[in-house]
Design a protein around this motif. Structure first.
Motif, short mmCIF file in Angstrom:
data_model
loop_
_atom_site.label_atom_id
_atom_site.label_comp_id
_atom_site.label_asym_id
_atom_site.label_seq_id
_atom_site.Cartn_x
_atom_site.Cartn_y
_atom_site.Cartn_z
N UNK A 130 39.13 -6.09 -33.08
CA UNK A 130 38.40 -4.91 -33.58
C UNK A 130 37.03 -4.99 -32.90
N UNK A 131 36.60 -5.98 -32.24
CA UNK A 131 35.30 -6.06 -31.67
C UNK A 131 35.52 -7.39 -30.65
N UNK A 132 36.05 -7.07 -29.48
CA UNK A 132 36.12 -8.38 -28.81
C UNK A 132 35.13 -8.75 -27.97
N UNK A 133 34.82 -10.11 -27.99
CA UNK A 133 33.47 -10.65 -27.20
C UNK A 133 33.48 -10.72 -25.72
N UNK A 134 33.60 -9.33 -25.15
CA UNK A 134 33.95 -9.48 -23.56
C UNK A 134 33.17 -8.15 -23.12
N UNK A 135 32.96 -7.99 -21.85
CA UNK A 135 32.27 -7.00 -21.27
C UNK A 135 32.20 -7.06 -19.88
N UNK A 136 32.16 -5.61 -19.30
CA UNK A 136 32.14 -5.34 -17.78
C UNK A 136 30.94 -4.68 -17.48
N UNK A 137 30.07 -5.10 -16.92
CA UNK A 137 29.16 -4.10 -16.19
C UNK A 137 28.63 -2.95 -17.33
N UNK A 138 28.13 -3.48 -18.42
CA UNK A 138 27.66 -2.46 -19.41
C UNK A 138 28.60 -2.03 -20.37
N UNK A 139 29.96 -2.24 -19.95
CA UNK A 139 30.89 -1.69 -21.09
C UNK A 139 31.14 -3.09 -22.04
N UNK A 140 30.78 -2.98 -23.23
CA UNK A 140 31.14 -4.28 -24.07
C UNK A 140 31.92 -4.07 -25.34
N UNK A 187 33.06 8.66 -26.96
CA UNK A 187 31.78 9.07 -27.51
C UNK A 187 32.03 9.71 -29.10
N UNK A 188 31.68 8.91 -30.14
CA UNK A 188 32.00 9.76 -31.30
C UNK A 188 30.90 10.67 -31.80
N UNK A 189 31.19 11.96 -31.70
CA UNK A 189 30.15 13.11 -31.95
C UNK A 189 30.13 13.34 -33.49
N UNK A 190 31.06 12.95 -34.23
CA UNK A 190 30.92 13.34 -35.78
C UNK A 190 32.01 12.44 -36.26
N UNK A 191 32.24 12.32 -37.59
CA UNK A 191 33.37 11.77 -38.18
C UNK A 191 34.66 12.34 -38.01
N UNK A 192 34.50 13.66 -37.31
CA UNK A 192 35.89 14.33 -37.13
C UNK A 192 36.05 14.95 -35.90
N UNK A 193 35.34 14.34 -34.84
CA UNK A 193 35.29 14.67 -33.48
C UNK A 193 34.88 13.49 -32.65
N UNK A 194 35.69 13.33 -31.71
CA UNK A 194 35.61 12.07 -30.86
C UNK A 194 35.97 12.63 -29.11
N UNK A 195 34.99 12.86 -28.16
CA UNK A 195 35.05 12.78 -26.76
C UNK A 195 35.69 11.53 -26.13
N UNK A 196 36.49 11.73 -25.17
CA UNK A 196 37.55 10.80 -24.51
C UNK A 196 37.73 10.89 -23.09
N UNK A 197 37.50 9.80 -22.51
CA UNK A 197 38.21 9.73 -20.96
C UNK A 197 39.10 8.32 -21.03
N UNK A 221 38.27 4.73 -36.68
CA UNK A 221 38.64 4.56 -38.12
C UNK A 221 38.33 3.27 -38.66
N UNK A 222 38.99 2.31 -37.94
CA UNK A 222 38.85 0.88 -38.45
C UNK A 222 37.45 0.33 -38.35
N UNK A 223 36.61 0.86 -37.25
CA UNK A 223 35.40 0.43 -37.27
C UNK A 223 34.37 1.36 -38.26
N UNK A 224 34.74 2.29 -38.92
CA UNK A 224 34.01 2.99 -40.05
C UNK A 224 33.37 4.14 -39.38
N UNK A 225 33.76 4.57 -38.06
CA UNK A 225 33.01 5.64 -37.39
C UNK A 225 33.64 6.81 -37.59
N UNK A 226 34.73 7.10 -38.25
CA UNK A 226 35.63 8.34 -38.15
C UNK A 226 36.23 8.55 -39.55
N UNK A 227 36.65 9.74 -39.85
CA UNK A 227 37.62 9.76 -40.93
C UNK A 227 39.03 9.59 -40.51
#
Length: 269
Positions: A130-140, A187-197, A221-227
């Motif tokens: 759910x929250x992996x303790x790894x990162x690459x150049x700012x992506x964590x 990028x979570x813009x609201x609880x009902x909208x996410x932008x994704x690449x 949803x698992x992180x409580x960021x969206x419905x």
């Protein structure tokens, strides 16, 4: 041997579909698929889709990436082929059995239940997915989800600002992911909208990724960021993702047939 093909796409994620449900084709290899998928010397596509008979479903769908690697699932391709089929269908894939139903200009697909175990992704060793303790150049601290394909999901302030062209292949091929991984920046813009690449393993940057949209929605949803119902907006357009109380993911979105043609099999063999 002259072979017919159908060019289709789901939100710009494009496919060459070969229908071998009735007429048998010669064996498909990764090298042959990669030559057909080449956008300069072949037909050009993100994935080659091969439809075959199935003993356990209405038909079997094989999915081969542009680099010749075969994968277990593709949400956008599933919408495309059930639209081509013209009726609700159960579809056998290497990622499991999928159920899909055509809708006006698209389809709804039951993508099954996501998997979260580190060995189900799979990862090289045990860790919190759910929250992996790894990162690459700012992506964590990505979340890891398997929706027929393995995905790493990074939540960032602005997904368009991430240099996914350079970071994507590095993360995809990191030894942490023994079967490689799809890289999602969201990028979570609201609880009902996410932008994704999405950087897709074996295909690179694509305009849309159905399994990536499902994995990202579930991770949020698992992180409580969206419905439990969200719109995931990709460069090619939006998908509606619902994660039901039964644990199954429903994905709804458009698909289109672009054109039909034929090619000489021996030109690519």
């Amino acid at each position: 041997m002259r072979v017919p093909f159908i060019k289709m796409h789901g939100l710009g994620n494009d496919f060459v579909v070969l229908d071998a449900r009735r007429d048998t084709l010669p064996a498909m290899t990764g090298a042959l698929a990669a030559r057909i998928a080449d956008r300069r010397t072949g037909i050009g596509c993100d994935q080659l889709i091969l439809l075959e008979p199935s003993d356990s479903a209405d038909f079997r769908m094989r999915i081969v990436n542009a680099d010749g690697s075969e994968v277990g699932a593709c949400g956008n391709a599933t919408r495309a082929v059930v639209l081509l089929h013209g009726a609700p269908a159960r579809i056998e894939t290497d990622g499991g059995l999928l159920a899909a139903e055509p809708r006006d200009g698209g389809a709804t697909v039951d993508m099954g239940r996501p998997r979260f175990g580190w060995d189900e992704i799979p990862l090289a060793y045990a860790m919190d997915t759910l929250s992996m303790p790894v990162g690459w150049d700012g992506l964590k601290t990505p979340a890891a989800v398997n929706v027929g394909n393995p995905h790493a999901v990074f939540f960032v302030p602005d997904c368009d600002a991430v240099a996914l062209e350079s970071l994507g292949p590095r993360i995809e091929n990191d030894p942490l992911f023994p079967e490689r991984v799809n890289v999602n920046v969201a990028t979570v813009e609201s609880r009902s909208r996410i932008r994704l690449r999405v950087w897709e393993r074996g295909a690179g940057l694509t305009r849309a990724c159905g399994t990536g949209a499902c994995a990202t929605a579930v991770a949020a949803m698992r992180r409580g960021l969206a419905d439990r119902a969200v719109e995931v907006v990709l460069p090619g357009g939006p998908l509606d993702i619902r994660w039901g109380e039964d644990g199954r993911i429903a994905m709804t979105g458009p698909a289109r047939e672009a054109y039909r043609g034929t090619f000489e099999w021996d030109d690519f063999a």
